[in-house]
Design an enzyme around this catalytic site. Sequence first.
Site: not given
Ligand code: AMP
Length: 395
Positions: A11, A87, A176, A205-206, A236, A278-280, A328, A330, A381
């Site tokens: 990728n 990819r 995706h 995800g992001n 975005r 970042d969701m966390r 989705g 976590n 993927e």
């Molecule tokens: P990805 O682009 O698929 O790697 O996803 C990244 C996103 O997943 C970011 O917003 C992270 O904050 C979120 N993420 C990862 N771990 C967790 C968690 N334990 N709880 C909530 N969001 C998470």
Amino acid sequence: MSLINPTLVLNCGSSSLKYALISEDGETRIEGLAEALGNTDARIKHKNLDGSKVDINIPNSGAHTEALQIILGDLIKEYQPVAVGHRVVHGGDKFTKATVINEEVLATIEELATLAPLHNPANALGIKAINDIYPKLPQVAIFDTAFHQTMPAHAYRYAVPKQLYTDHQIRRYGFHGTSHNYVSNRASKLTTQDGDKGWLVAHLGNGCSATAVYNGKSMDTSMGITPLEGLMMGTRSGDIDPSFHLHIHRTLGLSLEEVDTLLNKKSGLLGVSGVSNDMRILEQAAAEGNQDAILSLEMFAYRVAKYLLSLTAGLPVLTGVAFTGGIGENGADMRGKIVAHLKHLGAKIDTAKNDALIRGAEGSFHADDSAIELWVIPTDEEYQIMSETREILGL
Ligand code: AMP
């Protein structure tokens, strides 16, 4: 542990290269990431078969070919890949499935850079680098857009003059695809329901997108001619009034490029919260009472649910919703918020099951009396690319 007849999955980004060498049964893999390619600090982070890690500097600001030389000639030299699966982000309407790469296919991938200027040239770099090192190794392109080529015209056409489609290929493509394909397939294997299957897949995800999949075929999806359309994402905006560009240009004097950067890099969770993409971090800020963070999470959940509900229009039957991607997979709280908006579908959560589905766990979390199924399916993927590569080559 050993790697039998492994496939190399690549990728390639403009300055990065993610790789995985996967055994034919998909059970074992070596993986890593080359980053800062072309810069003085170009390096490879490599994970061996036994899980041990090594970091290696790439001398002389190495780019893709130099990185692959180190990976193939040193890091994984004891294993000879039988094929390479790449990819590739945009296949336009030229590629409807995994395709064996020859000179003509490579040239078309490069031409499609008009639709994906940041991605397709980087994907082509990886293909050329393998050509340089192992010219005889079969290479296959797996397009992010290909899975969505089954959408009916009423889903993929935009309500704009026909010539923009016929003469300039302006239409919904969707992205995706590899992830939506893998997750919907897996959901159909895991469910105990018989008969036709209709899934809503939420890749969060992001980057975020949602797809309606009926019996393995994409029927409609949220991303469009570019990955900006649809859901609210990390940075975005997702859907927005198409007159936004003109309005912001008139009122604030921003150029088209500046508005594009605003919508792609400064919007979404980051833009609304002013805290992070970042969701966390946002969940932490929300727990501490930050009102903008709270609103960004509410908007994110509401918009995902709104899209999922609209995508049910593309499904003859609805079996359930499958969540994937970093959020989705976590974000149990976020899944709960989204499903709460799906009340008219009769979706009900088993809270204990939902809370337990984190860190790569796969499983369902619907309550016994839920009208639809709810699943968490960690996307893979690389596995999907490996299996499509082998299938098209008849391996
Ligand atoms: P990805 O682009 O698929 O790697 O996803 C990244 C996103 O997943 C970011 O917003 C992270 O904050 C979120 N993420 C990862 N771990 C967790 C968690 N334990 N709880 C909530 N969001 C998470």
